[in-house]
Write an enzyme that holds these catalytic residues in place. Structure first.
Site, PDB file in Angstrom:
ATOM      1  N   GLU A  18      -4.566   6.637  -4.918  1.00  0.00           N
ATOM      2  CA  GLU A  18      -3.393   5.959  -5.471  1.00  0.00           C
ATOM      3  C   GLU A  18      -3.210   6.278  -6.953  1.00  0.00           C
ATOM      4  OE1 GLU A  18      -3.010   1.771  -3.440  1.00  0.00           O
ATOM      5  OE2 GLU A  18      -5.125   2.329  -3.525  1.00  0.00           O
ATOM      6  N   HIS A  21       0.834  -1.214   0.000  1.00  0.00           N
ATOM      7  CA  HIS A  21       0.000   0.000   0.000  1.00  0.00           C
ATOM      8  C   HIS A  21       0.865   1.259   0.000  1.00  0.00           C
ATOM      9  CE1 HIS A  21      -3.262  -2.578   2.141  1.00  0.00           C
ATOM     10  NE2 HIS A  21      -3.537  -2.510   0.849  1.00  0.00           N
TER      11      HIS A  21
END
Length: 406
Positions: free
Chosen positions: A390, A184
């Site tokens: 992201e 992540h």
């Protein structure tokens, strides 16, 4: 500059086209069940432009076919946004594992492809799919459109050896690369930068703990802009309990199960990855919305699952406060981090020793995608809800690399 962001799973492809002039999303979508049959008219393709969307089903045989569908949607559908794919300046790809070699995003070339292939044992479900996305784009767009690999592990490369090493024979690290990598990273990088911006502080002056909570979850301790430690380890299985993943357990449980139930290593791995976590404790509910519903009905196992999850998150936060010798901000992000007001409240109830006393009204009104501060700017430790992005982080890295080519 228009950048296409691609995130490939083993049987899925997510995409966003971003105009980097103002970082606005031109369109986005998801293609699922790649290489799989479509059952009962299941809608496996979603394509959105602003508030309009197309949802339909189509058999997609490969990632190359999926990318062809992306091109078709963008250039030929009723919601087309391009006259030609020549308008796409570059493609940015999420790549899960970059090993120790890749500590920043890089332009794809033959060496990078071979290296990503060599890291496949460390991310067997993700890296091959990520490469399929690159190869699909290459086959359709050709070699003249630059493509960039943005690694999940890269942001965590600043961890010191005392944090990333395991107490195993040192040769296993030297020969096989067994160590903590963290995942992540793109999310943690974006959210940490956003947190510093919201606080009107330089990131180099802040200690923060980012809680990325979803079906897969991780926590990162970020000290002065660099990752100091993170909960996920050699694989995304480590850390605290997640939707279907166990998180950290006594390693002897693995050998005990193998011997007691005559299971293979692969069977135990499947149990830990797919049959454990919140789902195992709650009675089969891995989606947090379902767990909340059962908890509200008084279901004891759902209550226990949430209590365990909050307790484990609070323990990680506490350990990272100690490791960094303090903290300035704690951030909740990800699907559950942004939606799960009960979990946020429960985690924060453990943090009174830090002077954390969140505004419960603000906490309950917070909605996914919105930003909120649950504390006061004058509090010693500030608590935020910040939406991750992201795709934008991938686009920014891609833009920087492409501009440096000129």
């Amino acid at each position: 500059m228009k950048i296409l962001v691609i995130n490939c799973g083993s049987s899925s492809l997510k995409f966003q086209l971003i105009d980097m002039k103002d970082e606005s999303v031109i369109c986005k979508g998801t293609i699922e069940r790649i290489g799989m049959p479509i059952n009962g008219g299941e809608k496996n393709i979603i394509y959105k432009v602003n508030d309009k969307e197309l949802i339909f089903d189509r058999e997609v045989k490969s990632h190359t076919d999926a990318f062809g569908t992306v091109m078709e949607l963008m250039t030929k559908s009723e919601l087309k946004v391009l006259d030609s794919f020549d308008e796409v300046d570059a493609v940015g790809h999420r790549v899960v594992h970059g090993g120790e070699k890749y500590t920043k995003s890089v332009l794809f070339d033959d060496t990078v492809v071979k290296d990503i292939e060599s890291f496949t044992p460390l991310a067997p479900l993700h890296n091959p799919a990520n490469l399929q996305g690159y190869e699909a784009c290459l086959s359709v767009l050709g070699p003249n459109v630059p493509q960039v690999a943005v690694f999940d592990t890269a942001f965590h490369s600043t961890m010191p050896p005392m944090a990333y090493m395991y107490a195993l024979p040192y040769e296993y690290y030297e020969k096989y690369g067994i160590r903590r990598y963290g995942f992540h990273g793109t999310s943690h990088k974006y959210v940490s930068q956003r947190c510093a911006s919201v606080m009107h502080e330089k990131i180099e002056r802040i200690k923060m703990i980012i809680c990325h909570l979803g079906n897969g979850s991780s926590i990162a301790a970020i000290k002065f802009g660099k990752v100091f430690d993170t909960s996920m380890g050699f694989t995304p299985l480590d850390g605290f309990m997640m939707g279907t993943r166990s998180g950290g357990i006594d390693p002897s449980v693995v050998t005990f199960l193998e011997q007691k139930l005559s299971l293979s290593p692969k069977e135990v791995e499947d149990i830990l990855n797919k049959q454990s976590g919140v789902s195992a404790i709650s009675g089969g509910y891995s989606d947090d919305r379902d767990v909340v519903a059962k908890q509200n009905e008084g279901d004891e196992r759902a209550i226990l699952a949430h209590e365990m999850q909050a307790y484990q998150i609070a323990k990680y936060i506490g350990s990272y406060v100690a490791a960094m010798n303090g903290v300035d901000a704690i951030v909740f992000t990800g699907g559950i981090g942004e939606n799960g007001f009960w979990l946020r409240a429960k985690v924060c109830s453990y943090l009174g020793y830090l002077g954390v006393n969140i505004n419960q009204a603000v906490n309950q009104k917070a909605v996914k995608g919105a930003e909120a501060e649950l504390t006061s700017p004058s509090d010693p430790v500030r608590v935020f809800i910040l939406a991750t992005n992201e795709e934008l982080m991938i686009a920014r890295d891609t833009k920087e690399i492409v501009e440096n080519l000129k």
